[in-house]
Structures are given as structure tokens and as C-alpha cells.
Design a protein around this motif. Sequence first.
Motif, mmCIF file in Angstrom:
data_model
loop_
_atom_site.group_PDB
_atom_site.id
_atom_site.type_symbol
_atom_site.label_atom_id
_atom_site.label_comp_id
_atom_site.label_asym_id
_atom_site.label_seq_id
_atom_site.Cartn_x
_atom_site.Cartn_y
_atom_site.Cartn_z
ATOM 1 N N VAL A 174 -8.165 -126.875 19.462
ATOM 2 C CA VAL A 174 -7.288 -126.155 18.535
ATOM 3 C C VAL A 174 -8.035 -125.882 17.228
ATOM 4 C CG1 VAL A 174 -5.205 -126.330 17.122
ATOM 5 C CG2 VAL A 174 -5.145 -127.031 19.529
ATOM 6 N N ALA A 175 -8.745 -126.904 16.740
ATOM 7 C CA ALA A 175 -9.520 -126.731 15.512
ATOM 8 C C ALA A 175 -10.638 -125.709 15.705
ATOM 9 C CB ALA A 175 -10.106 -128.077 15.080
ATOM 10 N N PHE A 176 -11.227 -125.695 16.899
ATOM 11 C CA PHE A 176 -12.310 -124.749 17.176
ATOM 12 C C PHE A 176 -11.796 -123.310 17.129
ATOM 13 C CE2 PHE A 176 -14.549 -122.150 20.368
ATOM 14 C CZ PHE A 176 -15.825 -122.162 19.820
ATOM 15 N N VAL A 177 -10.662 -123.046 17.790
ATOM 16 C CA VAL A 177 -10.111 -121.695 17.796
ATOM 17 C C VAL A 177 -9.735 -121.268 16.377
ATOM 18 C CG1 VAL A 177 -8.219 -120.246 18.621
ATOM 19 C CG2 VAL A 177 -9.309 -121.865 20.183
ATOM 20 N N TRP A 178 -9.110 -122.192 15.620
ATOM 21 C CA TRP A 178 -8.756 -121.881 14.228
ATOM 22 C C TRP A 178 -9.997 -121.553 13.418
ATOM 23 C CZ3 TRP A 178 -10.221 -124.560 9.790
ATOM 24 C CH2 TRP A 178 -9.624 -124.120 8.604
ATOM 25 N N TRP A 179 -11.035 -122.354 13.587
ATOM 26 C CA TRP A 179 -12.263 -122.147 12.826
ATOM 27 C C TRP A 179 -12.915 -120.810 13.193
ATOM 28 C CZ3 TRP A 179 -14.648 -123.533 8.629
ATOM 29 C CH2 TRP A 179 -16.012 -123.267 8.481
ATOM 30 N N GLN A 180 -12.901 -120.486 14.466
ATOM 31 C CA GLN A 180 -13.502 -119.219 14.877
ATOM 32 C C GLN A 180 -12.768 -118.025 14.267
ATOM 33 O OE1 GLN A 180 -16.566 -119.201 16.938
ATOM 34 N NE2 GLN A 180 -16.182 -121.166 15.928
ATOM 35 N N SER A 181 -11.469 -118.176 14.061
ATOM 36 C CA SER A 181 -10.707 -117.088 13.449
ATOM 37 C C SER A 181 -11.019 -116.939 11.964
ATOM 38 C CB SER A 181 -9.205 -117.320 13.633
ATOM 39 O OG SER A 181 -8.755 -118.422 12.853
ATOM 40 N N LYS A 182 -11.565 -118.001 11.348
ATOM 41 C CA LYS A 182 -11.864 -117.976 9.931
ATOM 42 C C LYS A 182 -13.300 -117.566 9.631
ATOM 43 C CE LYS A 182 -7.788 -119.324 8.716
ATOM 44 N NZ LYS A 182 -6.866 -118.383 8.038
ATOM 45 N N VAL A 183 -14.203 -117.804 10.577
ATOM 46 C CA VAL A 183 -15.612 -117.485 10.355
ATOM 47 C C VAL A 183 -15.794 -115.970 10.385
ATOM 48 C CG1 VAL A 183 -17.972 -117.726 11.231
ATOM 49 C CG2 VAL A 183 -16.400 -119.661 11.328
ATOM 50 N N ARG A 184 -16.320 -115.428 9.335
ATOM 51 C CA ARG A 184 -16.479 -113.984 9.254
ATOM 52 C C ARG A 184 -17.875 -113.530 9.668
ATOM 53 N NH1 ARG A 184 -12.053 -114.039 9.761
ATOM 54 N NH2 ARG A 184 -10.338 -113.584 8.332
ATOM 55 N N ARG A 185 -18.834 -114.436 9.619
ATOM 56 C CA ARG A 185 -20.203 -114.057 9.928
ATOM 57 C C ARG A 185 -20.748 -114.905 11.068
ATOM 58 N NH1 ARG A 185 -25.443 -114.338 5.855
ATOM 59 N NH2 ARG A 185 -26.823 -113.002 7.093
#
Length: 495
Positions: A244-255
Amino acid sequence: MDECLPDNPWPALWALVVGFFMILVDSTIVSIAMPSLIRTFRADVADVMWVTSAYLLAYAVPLLVTGRLGDRVGPKRVYLTGLVVFTAASWGCGLSGSVTALVVARTVQGLGASMMTPQTMAVITRTFPADRRGQAMALWGATAGAATLVGPLAGGVLIDTLGWEWIFFVNVPVGVVAFALAARLVPSLPTHAHSFDWVGVVLSATGMFCGVFALQEGETYQWGTISGVMSVPLLLAVAAVAWVAFVWWQSKVRREPLVPLSLFRDRNFSLANIAITTVGFTVTSMIFPFTLYAQTVRGLSPTMAALLLAPQSVMSILLARPTGRLVDRLHPRVMAGIGLAGYSACIVVMSLLMTPTTPYWQILAVAVLMGAANSCVWGPLSTSANRNLPRHLAGAGSGVYNTTRQVGSVLGSAAIAALMTSRIAAHLPSGGPMMGRGHHTSGGGALPTTVAEGLAQALAETMVLPAAVLLIGWVAALCFEAPRHLRRLEGMPPD
């Protein structure tokens, strides 16, 4: 910016296929060696299952990272490095003097394989134009299908003639040849990534390891405590939180996220990942009960047991070229749907034939049909997954696709081991042959009639699981959309 395509990308693909074939053979080759390893190391089934599971686990966990790494430093460089690691680990496997040493060497082998696999699909995506990619992916798919079926046959011949060590030693000369071919023929493609998502690396690795380890060992520890405060439910909870944290983080990473979530906007990519997970589950799981049936119930040698499934490999190879041509011309749901449904039906029929007295010609006939169905699965699914991906995301897409396939394989290994143990206990309360240390029956041994019938029934019942899982993939394949080049040819809207 679009990169220049080589005039003839086929030599590079053929060079990569050699190494790809080798690592996939090693995914299934140990299955035929199970009775030999049990006898040699006086181990039980659970111990020897880890020889395969450790390889699959080490293969699956880093795939997201190694796929992205190919984008960053170049697929050729990552592939060659992985090939060196894999070949060296193969030598270590053959020299192992205990199950523990063999499991460790197999883990290193899996790490090398995880570096190699995503690069093969990435090179296809980046060097073949979209309207020719189906033929290339068909070769990739035929290699995958044939390798996972050739593994038991090659293993049987090597075990019967030279010993179990040679199922690993044989990789050394093959690895040397594969390295020379790839170094000469694979182009050094431009790199794209400028940063690396280390937070994503940690979260994905944590989620993957905790999840697959818990599923693999759940039955062993009766889904309870492993040691101290560590338990199977805790590992599953950690895996869920990490993902869950991984998917959330991927949605936040812009680069440069590790897994660009935009990949899943492509409907076919998402559906193909579901389908290939079920295929990975099935290919890995069905071979274990069938191998034990052939060698223990029927008393066949490793080579003869593997020959019962040899027609699958032959059909996959013979049909690779014609199916490759059809992939670019037919709607992807047609071939994949036929292949997945047919594969599932063949497994069900095979389970009905797993009795102590079934004529061998009937098993061989079903194996022929199973091979034909296989040829309609690998190529269409891999083509549908990657056809529409932009080239700068080829490594990421390949990493995701191969990760889901390997996760399916790990889940299949864990699930079938638990189900086999359960069904054997139900039909043979005493445990039956090969379920405990010091009680082993291998090829050539004769079982009492009641034991043979009970064991055959138990193993046949486990085959229903992979057949049922394949139907999930079949449903996913039925939802495929027509690829863009077919839409243009038919005058349909592009989206």
C-alpha cells in the motif's frame, strides 16, 4: 525522442533467447530431480521444495528494480552482468554438499536470472516496430513455453546419465556461449533514467519478500509463529502495508518512479499481467504432482517421466512461427482465450488420467494438446502487455510483467506444496512415500496397490488447482482490446 531502430533486430533477439532459455529451464529442471535430491540428502519434500522456491523467490523480488536498472544503465550491460552471476552460481549449485548449500547457491542463481529476464523484453520493445513486435514476442513466448517444459526432460536425461549435479553444471558452457553472443550481437541502447527511486526499491522488496516468504512457509508453521514475535500473519500484514505504501509513493514520485502507474492506464497491459500471473502459477505448480505421480506411482525413471510431457515442448516449438504470424493479425483475445481455456481443460483431463494403470499413450495425447494450447498463450500475452508501451518505459513495463509472472510461480510453488501435503494426508493417513525423512520411493520402486491408488488420487486432486487458476487468466484475456495497428487497419477509432 524516438531512438533509431536497427535495420535487423533479429540477431540480437536470438542472442538473448539463448540466455533466457537457460534461466527458464532452471525454473523447472529441479522438479524432475526431487526424488534424487530427497534420496541423496535424506531430506523431505518440504526441504527440497525450497531448492525451487528459493530460486523463484530470489528471481521475483528484484525484478522491478532490475527492469528499471536496464533503463538507467542499459539493458545490455545489466543482462551480461546477470549472466555472469547466473553462470557462476550454477557451478556452485553443482558443487553443493547439502540441501542448505544448494538453496543458497540457487538464491544467487535467482538474483542473476532477475537481472537478465526484463532486458530481453525491453530489447524487443525498443528495437522492433509495433507492427512487427508480435512475431518477436512470439519467439520470446515460445522460448518461455518450451523452456519450462524442456527443463524436466533435460533434467531427467542428465540425472539418469551423469547425476543430479549436471543439471547445474550444464549451464556453464551454455552461459559462456550466451555471453559471447550477447556481447557481440546485442546493441548498446540509449539510457533514459536520470534518477533512481530508492524508497520504491525498499518498499517493493520488503512487500515482495515478506509476502512470498509467508505464503511459502505458511503451511510449514501452520500459519502461526515462526520464531519469537515473528509469525506468518505478521509477515503478511507487513507485506500488505509495504505494498500500500509502495503504490502511494509511486503516485507521489514525479521523476522516474520505479513503477510508473501510467503503465496501467493501458488496459491490455493490466489484463496481460493478470493472465501471465495465472500462467506462471500453473506452469510451476502442475509439474510437481505430475512428476511425483510418474516416478512414484508409475515407477518411471526421471527421463521416462519427463518424456511423458515432452510433446508439450515439441508442439510449442513447431507452432511458434505460425502463432507468431497470427499474433499481429488477430485480435489478442482470440488466441489468448483459446490458449488459456484449452490449457485449463487439458490439465483437468490429465488429472483424470493420473491413475496407476492409465495407458501411457493417453497421457501423451493430452500432452500434445497441452503444447498446442501453450503456443497460444505466451506470445499473445507478452505482445499485448508491451505493444503500446513507450520505449523509454520498456524496462519498467518488462520488469512489472516478469514480476507478476514470477510472483505467480512462487505462489504456485507454495500453494501446490501445501495442497499436496493436505491431499496425501487425507488419502494416506500414514503419510505415504516421500513425505518424511528416510521413507523414500523413486523411479523403479513398486508400491502396494492401495498406497499407489491413494497417492495417485491425492496428486490428481491437486491438479485441479492450477486448472482453476488458469480460468482467471482466461477471463482477463477475454477483456483485451484490439491493438492500435489493427484498429487503424479496420478503420476503428484509435482509442
